[in-house]
Design an enzyme around this catalytic site. Structure first.
Site, PDB file in Angstrom:
ATOM      1  N   ARG A 122      -3.921 -14.011  -9.652  1.00  0.00           N
ATOM      2  CA  ARG A 122      -3.637 -13.201 -10.826  1.00  0.00           C
ATOM      3  C   ARG A 122      -2.436 -13.762 -11.578  1.00  0.00           C
ATOM      4  O   ARG A 122      -1.373 -13.989 -11.007  1.00  0.00           O
ATOM      5  CB  ARG A 122      -3.361 -11.761 -10.398  1.00  0.00           C
ATOM      6  CG  ARG A 122      -3.263 -10.776 -11.549  1.00  0.00           C
ATOM      7  CD  ARG A 122      -2.770  -9.435 -11.044  1.00  0.00           C
ATOM      8  NE  ARG A 122      -3.671  -8.868 -10.054  1.00  0.00           N
ATOM      9  CZ  ARG A 122      -4.721  -8.112 -10.347  1.00  0.00           C
ATOM     10  NH1 ARG A 122      -4.984  -7.838 -11.606  1.00  0.00           N
ATOM     11  NH2 ARG A 122      -5.496  -7.634  -9.401  1.00  0.00           N
ATOM     12  N   GLY A 159       3.412   7.932  -2.550  1.00  0.00           N
ATOM     13  CA  GLY A 159       3.792   6.870  -1.638  1.00  0.00           C
ATOM     14  C   GLY A 159       2.764   5.753  -1.679  1.00  0.00           C
ATOM     15  O   GLY A 159       1.752   5.834  -2.371  1.00  0.00           O
ATOM     16  N   GLN A 176      -2.004   2.290   0.804  1.00  0.00           N
ATOM     17  CA  GLN A 176      -2.578   1.112   1.455  1.00  0.00           C
ATOM     18  C   GLN A 176      -1.499   0.061   1.651  1.00  0.00           C
ATOM     19  O   GLN A 176      -0.912  -0.427   0.686  1.00  0.00           O
ATOM     20  CB  GLN A 176      -3.719   0.540   0.614  1.00  0.00           C
ATOM     21  CG  GLN A 176      -4.387  -0.677   1.244  1.00  0.00           C
ATOM     22  CD  GLN A 176      -5.471  -1.255   0.347  1.00  0.00           C
ATOM     23  OE1 GLN A 176      -5.715  -0.749  -0.738  1.00  0.00           O
ATOM     24  NE2 GLN A 176      -6.119  -2.314   0.793  1.00  0.00           N
ATOM     25  N   GLY A 211      -1.619  -7.796  -2.210  1.00  0.00           N
ATOM     26  CA  GLY A 211      -0.925  -6.560  -2.580  1.00  0.00           C
ATOM     27  C   GLY A 211       0.261  -6.763  -3.486  1.00  0.00           C
ATOM     28  O   GLY A 211       1.174  -5.923  -3.517  1.00  0.00           O
ATOM     29  N   GLU A 212       0.289  -7.836  -4.272  1.00  0.00           N
ATOM     30  CA  GLU A 212       1.441  -8.076  -5.140  1.00  0.00           C
ATOM     31  C   GLU A 212       1.599  -6.978  -6.175  1.00  0.00           C
ATOM     32  O   GLU A 212       2.721  -6.608  -6.519  1.00  0.00           O
ATOM     33  CB  GLU A 212       1.311  -9.437  -5.828  1.00  0.00           C
ATOM     34  CG  GLU A 212       2.544  -9.778  -6.673  1.00  0.00           C
ATOM     35  CD  GLU A 212       2.487 -11.154  -7.309  1.00  0.00           C
ATOM     36  OE1 GLU A 212       3.189 -11.367  -8.315  1.00  0.00           O
ATOM     37  OE2 GLU A 212       1.732 -12.008  -6.805  1.00  0.00           O
ATOM     38  N   ARG A 246       0.943  -3.791  -5.842  1.00  0.00           N
ATOM     39  CA  ARG A 246       1.604  -2.649  -5.181  1.00  0.00           C
ATOM     40  C   ARG A 246       3.089  -2.923  -4.976  1.00  0.00           C
ATOM     41  O   ARG A 246       3.935  -2.027  -5.118  1.00  0.00           O
ATOM     42  CB  ARG A 246       0.915  -2.382  -3.826  1.00  0.00           C
ATOM     43  CG  ARG A 246      -0.374  -1.584  -3.926  1.00  0.00           C
ATOM     44  CD  ARG A 246      -1.226  -1.698  -2.686  1.00  0.00           C
ATOM     45  NE  ARG A 246      -2.024  -2.915  -2.694  1.00  0.00           N
ATOM     46  CZ  ARG A 246      -2.581  -3.451  -1.621  1.00  0.00           C
ATOM     47  NH1 ARG A 246      -2.395  -2.903  -0.445  1.00  0.00           N
ATOM     48  NH2 ARG A 246      -3.296  -4.545  -1.718  1.00  0.00           N
ATOM     49  N   GLU A 279      -9.981 -10.721  -1.648  1.00  0.00           N
ATOM     50  CA  GLU A 279      -9.344  -9.439  -1.971  1.00  0.00           C
ATOM     51  C   GLU A 279      -9.236  -9.243  -3.477  1.00  0.00           C
ATOM     52  O   GLU A 279      -9.438  -8.142  -3.997  1.00  0.00           O
ATOM     53  CB  GLU A 279      -7.957  -9.388  -1.318  1.00  0.00           C
ATOM     54  CG  GLU A 279      -7.329  -7.995  -1.297  1.00  0.00           C
ATOM     55  CD  GLU A 279      -6.330  -7.780  -2.440  1.00  0.00           C
ATOM     56  OE1 GLU A 279      -5.896  -6.627  -2.628  1.00  0.00           O
ATOM     57  OE2 GLU A 279      -6.009  -8.762  -3.140  1.00  0.00           O
ATOM     58  N   ASN A 280      -8.964 -10.315  -4.214  1.00  0.00           N
ATOM     59  CA  ASN A 280      -8.824 -10.217  -5.663  1.00  0.00           C
ATOM     60  C   ASN A 280     -10.170 -10.170  -6.387  1.00  0.00           C
ATOM     61  O   ASN A 280     -10.327  -9.446  -7.369  1.00  0.00           O
ATOM     62  CB  ASN A 280      -7.988 -11.392  -6.191  1.00  0.00           C
ATOM     63  CG  ASN A 280      -6.494 -11.133  -6.085  1.00  0.00           C
ATOM     64  OD1 ASN A 280      -5.922 -10.399  -6.888  1.00  0.00           O
ATOM     65  ND2 ASN A 280      -5.865 -11.709  -5.069  1.00  0.00           N
ATOM     66  N   ALA A 326     -11.751  -5.183 -10.144  1.00  0.00           N
ATOM     67  CA  ALA A 326     -12.257  -5.318 -11.515  1.00  0.00           C
ATOM     68  C   ALA A 326     -11.150  -5.597 -12.531  1.00  0.00           C
ATOM     69  O   ALA A 326     -11.420  -5.748 -13.713  1.00  0.00           O
ATOM     70  CB  ALA A 326     -13.005  -4.048 -11.915  1.00  0.00           C
TER      71      ALA A 326
END
Length: 504
Positions: A30, A49, A52, A77-78, A80, A112-113, A117
């Site tokens: 991304r 919070g 995940q 998870g960047e 997040r 994961e990416n 969407a």
């Protein structure tokens, strides 16, 4: 007594990682993070919070051996992590995966990416291409949960024209379907491709990018024009090959051609004009002749011809294209070698007999709707359902007069099926009885039921024009049945035929 379900524990370590001790993955797919979406996620984290945990690993030294300040590297998870910073958190739950190799980490990150969407189109294509390169096409489809068609389109952006890639990167082309349509357009028509690129780039005030359907229409038109050009090129090639053979067989022909070429343009034009008129006149005559033959074979009553050409007839055989004095096409040697179109238009039972001669089992279009191609039997069902005939059409392939005559002759010794003037003269009833019925003592068939089966059989055999009416002044169908020596009896419900039943 119910035993509690056994829960399998994993060796992964769950920690609370400090925000300032994390750094993004070096090969992060991304490139853009939408500020508004990131703020919405931060508000959610502030209220609920981090639901995940992110996935991290121990940060590795750089290529030059130097260590990073941050001890942990984010694998997944960047977003997040960034949202947690906006939310003012000092730590975030994380799963430590030091068991993964560098390749496994990259695959996990890509999968994961790709399952999200929120990536841009260029990021999605980049991720799909990298995943295919790492694990192969089939495995990439499986791990990303995408169809082969999706993976093929998105992993092949690098194979497209550089200008198309630029439009995707700039966000002006927003789907790979349109990107591949553009690539097809380039192959069929470079000029139209350039104009369409200009529409996407918006070089002028009036430039508007086409919709997907508009782009598909441009590709369709360009493809048809391209195929027509290819056909002409192939025809020219065959013409040259044929000419070479003729010159080889007749050494004097080359000199004749050279002499013809040496004539002045006006002389050649006049000679062509004479030949064109003769070809077109003879072509119309042959077209009329072949039309009549088709109609006779199909059983149409031509005893009362109209004045001039019969434009009202359901079958027409016409020159595929009229030759012109100034046209560039090569003229055929004679009208017999010209190409003709065989077209059909009318109720399905009207055109089916002749249609089945030139194109057995072919489909038909509902008039004014070329997309509605269905079988002849389906057309009959539609007409029966609405209780009236519709206008159907079929445009046949272009054929020479010789080929059309061969089709007509191929029907065999079949006689012209003229409408029955007297009861019992039509053989369709006898053929139907032999094919569909058997005599059996004590069995009876209602007259209406017999006629319905007979009509259906005639249509299936392409003999609709021979159907005899059940009712009328002479009751032709009943008289034909009587000639077959089948007795009938009048009842309150109508006539029944005695000692006969339908074959199983």
């Amino acid at each position: 007594m119910n035993m509690p379900a056994k829960i399998e524990t994993l060796d992964y370590q769950l920690v609370k990682a400090q925000i300032n001790q994390l750094r993004p993955y070096a090969k992060q797919l991304r490139k853009l993070f939408n500020p508004e979406a990131l703020q919405e996620l931060a508000d959610s984290i502030r209220a609920q919070g981090v639901v995940q945990p992110i996935v991290i690993r121990t940060a590795k030294p750089g290529a030059d051996g130097t260590k990073t300040i941050e001890p942990w590297e984010i694998i997944a998870g960047e977003r997040r992590w960034r949202a947690a910073q906006l939310a003012g958190l000092d730590g975030i739950p994380a799963i430590v995966r030091d068991d993964l190799s560098d390749t496994d980490v990259e695959i996990l990150h890509l999968v994961e990416n790709l399952q999200r969407a929120s990536l841009t189109l260029i990021e999605t294509c980049d991720g799909a291409a990298k995943l295919v390169a790492l694990v192969g096409f089939d495995e990439a489809c499986k791990q990303a949960g995408q169809t082969p068609a999706w993976m093929s389109r998105h992993s092949r952006l690098g194979e497209l024209d550089e200008r198309i890639q630029a439009l995707v990167e700039e966000g002006k082309v927003t789907s790979m379907e349109m990107a591949h349509d553009l690539q097809q357009l380039k192959g069929y028509d470079a000029v139209q491709f350039g104009k369409t690129l200009g529409d996407f780039e918006g070089g002028y005030a009036w430039s508007r990018p086409p919709t997907r359907q508009q782009l598909r229409d441009r590709v369709k038109d360009a493809k048809e024009a391209f195929e027509l050009r290819q056909e002409r090129i192939e025809a020219k090639r065959k013409e040259r090959e044929e000419l070479k053979k003729k010159i080889a067989a007749d050494p004097t022909l080359k000199a004749k051609l050279a002499a013809d070429k040496a004539k002045d343009p006006e002389t050649r034009r006049k000679e062509r004009e004479v030949k064109v008129k003769a070809l077109n006149a003879e072509g119309e005559r042959i077209g009329e002749e072949l039309t009549m033959k088709f109609l006779q074979l199909a059983g149409f009553d031509l005893s009362k011809p109209k004045k001039g050409r019969r434009v009202d007839l359901p079958v027409k055989v016409d020159l595929a294209s009229r030759y012109t004095t100034y046209g560039g096409e090569v003229l055929p040697e004679n009208a017999e070698s010209s190409k003709y179109s065989v077209n059909f238009c009318g109720g399905i039972d009207t055109i089916a007999p002749a249609l089945n001669i030139v194109a057995p089992g072919s489909k038909v279009d509902l008039e004014h709707d070329e997309l509605y191609q269905i079988t002849q039997e389906e057309a009959r069902k539609i007409e029966k359902a609405i209780g009236r005939p519709l206008i159907w059409r079929h445009y046949g392939d272009d054929l020479t007069a010789k080929k059309i005559r061969a089709l007509i002759d191929g029907v065999g010794d079949k006689k012209v099926a003229k409408p029955a003037a007297k009861a019992g003269q039509n053989s369709s009833v006898f053929d139907f009885l032999a094919a569909s019925c058997v005599k059996k003592k004590g069995s009876n068939i209602q007259a209406a039921e017999m006629h319905e089966e007979y009509s259906t059989w005639c249509k299936e055999q392409g003999r609709a024009a021979e159907i005899l009416p059940l009712k009328g002044g002479t009751n032709e169908f009943g008289n034909a049945i009587a000639k077959a020596k089948i007795k009938r009896h009048r009842t309150k419900a109508g006539f029944v035929y005695l000692d006969i039943e339908f074959k199983a």
